[in-house]
Structure formats: structure tokens, C-alpha cells
Design an enzyme around this catalytic site. Sequence first.
Site, PDB file in Angstrom:
ATOM      1  N   TYR A 131      -2.343   0.958   9.960  1.00  0.00           N
ATOM      2  CA  TYR A 131      -3.311   0.796   8.877  1.00  0.00           C
ATOM      3  C   TYR A 131      -3.965   2.135   8.605  1.00  0.00           C
ATOM      4  O   TYR A 131      -4.352   2.855   9.526  1.00  0.00           O
ATOM      5  CB  TYR A 131      -4.376  -0.228   9.291  1.00  0.00           C
ATOM      6  CG  TYR A 131      -5.454  -0.424   8.256  1.00  0.00           C
ATOM      7  CD1 TYR A 131      -5.367  -1.461   7.322  1.00  0.00           C
ATOM      8  CD2 TYR A 131      -6.562   0.423   8.190  1.00  0.00           C
ATOM      9  CE1 TYR A 131      -6.346  -1.645   6.365  1.00  0.00           C
ATOM     10  CE2 TYR A 131      -7.537   0.249   7.231  1.00  0.00           C
ATOM     11  CZ  TYR A 131      -7.429  -0.782   6.326  1.00  0.00           C
ATOM     12  OH  TYR A 131      -8.400  -0.959   5.367  1.00  0.00           O
ATOM     13  N   GLU A 175      -6.241   1.970   0.244  1.00  0.00           N
ATOM     14  CA  GLU A 175      -5.884   1.295   1.496  1.00  0.00           C
ATOM     15  C   GLU A 175      -4.365   1.154   1.569  1.00  0.00           C
ATOM     16  O   GLU A 175      -3.751   0.602   0.659  1.00  0.00           O
ATOM     17  CB  GLU A 175      -6.526  -0.087   1.529  1.00  0.00           C
ATOM     18  CG  GLU A 175      -6.211  -0.864   2.796  1.00  0.00           C
ATOM     19  CD  GLU A 175      -6.723  -2.295   2.728  1.00  0.00           C
ATOM     20  OE1 GLU A 175      -6.263  -3.072   1.861  1.00  0.00           O
ATOM     21  OE2 GLU A 175      -7.593  -2.640   3.548  1.00  0.00           O
TER      22      GLU A 175
END
Length: 396
Positions: free
Chosen positions: A116, A204
Site C-alpha cells: 500500500y 492512493e
Amino acid sequence: MNIHEFQARELFAEFGVATQPGKVAYTPEEAESVALGLSAGKLVIKAQIHAGGRGKGTFKSGFKGGVHLCNTPSEAKDLAFKMLGQILVTHQTGPEGKEVGKIFVGEAVDIARELYFAILIDRATSVPVVIASTQGGVDIETVAEKSPEKILRIPVNPFLGLQPYQTRVIASSLGLTGPLMNQASSLFSNLYRLFIGRDCSMVEVNPLVVTTDGRLLALDAKFNFDDNALYRQPSIVAMRDVTEEDQREVEASKYGLNYIGLEGNIACLVNGAGLAMATMDIIQHAGGSPANFLDVGGGATREQVASAFRIILADKSVKGILVNIFGGIMDCDVIAHGIVEAAKETGLSIPLVVRLEGNNVEAGKRTLAESGLKLEGAENILDAARRIVAAVNVNA
Ligand code: ADP
Ligand code: MG
């Protein structure tokens, strides 16, 4: 403002952020021809909506998943057929879901690890902060809640930018060593350049993957852009897809109104964001539920007030309206004229409670009284909220 994943990939290409090849398709036939043009054996087909959680989402048709892997162009065509025109519900879309109008057809990769990586503006310190975790692919909110130690936060000095030593710290804490560290350093710094260069408030990448053949790729992307900077980002504005936005909000933005649609049935029209929030709270306190946040601004014109009223009344779930104006800069009589104009034009038939206070309030009250409109005045905010909640409940 948000953009689609396939548009995010165009930005990745422009800034040298590694991702896998692919293209957007609007019909099953187009999906098949895009697939034919790709060189990898395996393919990935992804619904394009402005919401995440697609992989675990379900279509209202019963078909499961907004992200699928397949092996041939004709399978890609079949999958596209099952997704296009259908409503996909994910944990981010709400129960009403979103209609899929386009899909992304790309090369699938063999994934060794899902990581991530995000950059956003930290509200507390007002600087960009990098958030990274080895626990990619899954819901990052759950990781943040259950195992916060697995999330790395690195603040970036906005004057210096993301420094090479910082990209190495992040890479090594993600377990990216050797040749992967070089790939990571350039991917992170290119993404940071993109973040700053395009006035993002968030980017993101979940998942950022390491493939079994040793490549680091951004497989998914979610962007938020700072609306206040859009005037200098024409290429981003060109990516806007208004079909993905709340139509009430699209309409409001044409008139420079700060409007956010909500689920309740009491509309509010207020000047000032703080007062608007307090008004929503007090409606709730009085047992009601607000249909929107609406700040007409400190110096709204009669036209803006009238447009605000029209937007509120176009919402079928609205069963009553509370106007709460404190005239500081604002002239109460201007508001009153805007209300009268819009109410007459739209043939207002639901309860309206108006609380006016401040600059030129007497003239404003007179304008309302002489208009012949059916409305209730109120002494103060609490009184106003109680009145509108009572009126809506009587009519329910
Ligand atoms: P969402 O976050 O909306 O569910 P993602 O793009 O993150 O959508 O896809 C969900 C999952 O699908 C990923 O975590 C990954 O495991 C898999 N996936 C996505 N793209 C690819 C790809 N190109 N090759 C292989 N697997 C993929
Ligand atoms: Mg994802």
C-alpha cells in the site's frame, strides 16, 4: 474532484510511474479489441466507477466482483457484457451503487506481494505525508484499526520535497531491496512529482505490487484533486466525469454554491459553513435529519439564493426547508427576495421555516410577510429547527 482509474493511468504514464498496459472500453466489442492488442496472456477487466472496493463488490444483477481475471479476448468480451450498464455496489458506493459505463482492460500480472502506498495532505500539520504499508490489497482502514504498527507515516517538507533518503527508508520498510529499491525510489519520487504538479489532495495506490518476475507496479489508483486549484489544472478538469457525481452538487457548483447532498428530508439554506454545520446538528438534535449541507456564502446574490432554492426543491426526498441566515455582510432583504422569487417560480408546496437575523432584517421580514408565501418565522435556531421538524412530521 475525482477521476477514473484509466485516467489515473494516463497521469502515471506522463510522470513515469510504472503500471501495466491497458485501455478503457465502452462496449463488449471494444473490450475484445483492446484485449487483442495486448501482449500478455492473462487479462484483467475492471469496472470504472468513482469508488473503491470494486474487487469485493457485487452487481445488482447478482454477478460478483468488479475486477476479474481472464485468459482470452472473447472471455474479456463476455465479462464486459456482464458489467457494462449494470449497477455495482461496493462498501464505498452506498447501497444504491453506481452504474458501470466503462471498463478498463489491462494485462494481468502474477503478483508476489501486494503493498500500500499513498500520499495525502495531513490536516493536522498541513504538509504532504506518505503512508505506506506491507498490508496492501486489503482494506487499509482495517489495518489502521487492528494493526496500526504496520502503517508507516513519513511527513514531507513541502519546500524540500520527498528526499531520496526518504524514498529509501520507505522502500526498505516495505521490504523492497536490491533492484526493487531502485524501482521503488523512482516510482515514489515520480508519484510525489505528480502529486505536487497536479495539485492532488490524495493519491492512493492499493495495491502497489511486486510481480513474480521482480517488477514494481502500481495496479490501482485513486486520486483526489484540490478543487481550489482546478483553475490552473485544465488537463485535470478535462477528465471530470459529471455522470459520476451527485447531480445536485454538479448543479450547485455552476452557481458557486457549497452544497453537499445528504440522506435526510429537511433541506437547509444557510450562509457560512460554520452556521450550516451548526444548523445540521440542531436539526438532528430536534429529531430531524438534514437533506443537505448548503452554504450560500457570505455575499450571496439574489440569483444564487434563488438557484439554491431550486436545487433544494428539485430533490424529491426534501419534505421541508429551513432557512437560517445571519446577515453579517449579507443583506437579509436580498435573501428574502431570492426566497420569494424561487418559491413563486417553483410553486413551493412544502413547509418553510425562516430564521433571519442581522443586517437589514426588518426589510427582509417585511418582504417575506408581504409576499403572501406560506412560511413560518422563528425566534432563534433551536425554535426554527423544532418548527421545521414538527411541520415535516405532521405532513409525513
Ligand atoms: P479495488 O481496490 O477497487 O477492489 P483493485 O484494482 O485494487 O480494485 O483490484 C482488486 C484486486 O484485484 C487487487 O488487489 C489485485 O489482487 C487484483 N488485480 C488488480 N489488477 C490486477 C492485475 N493487473 N493483475 C493481477 N491482479 C490484479
Ligand atoms: Mg484497490
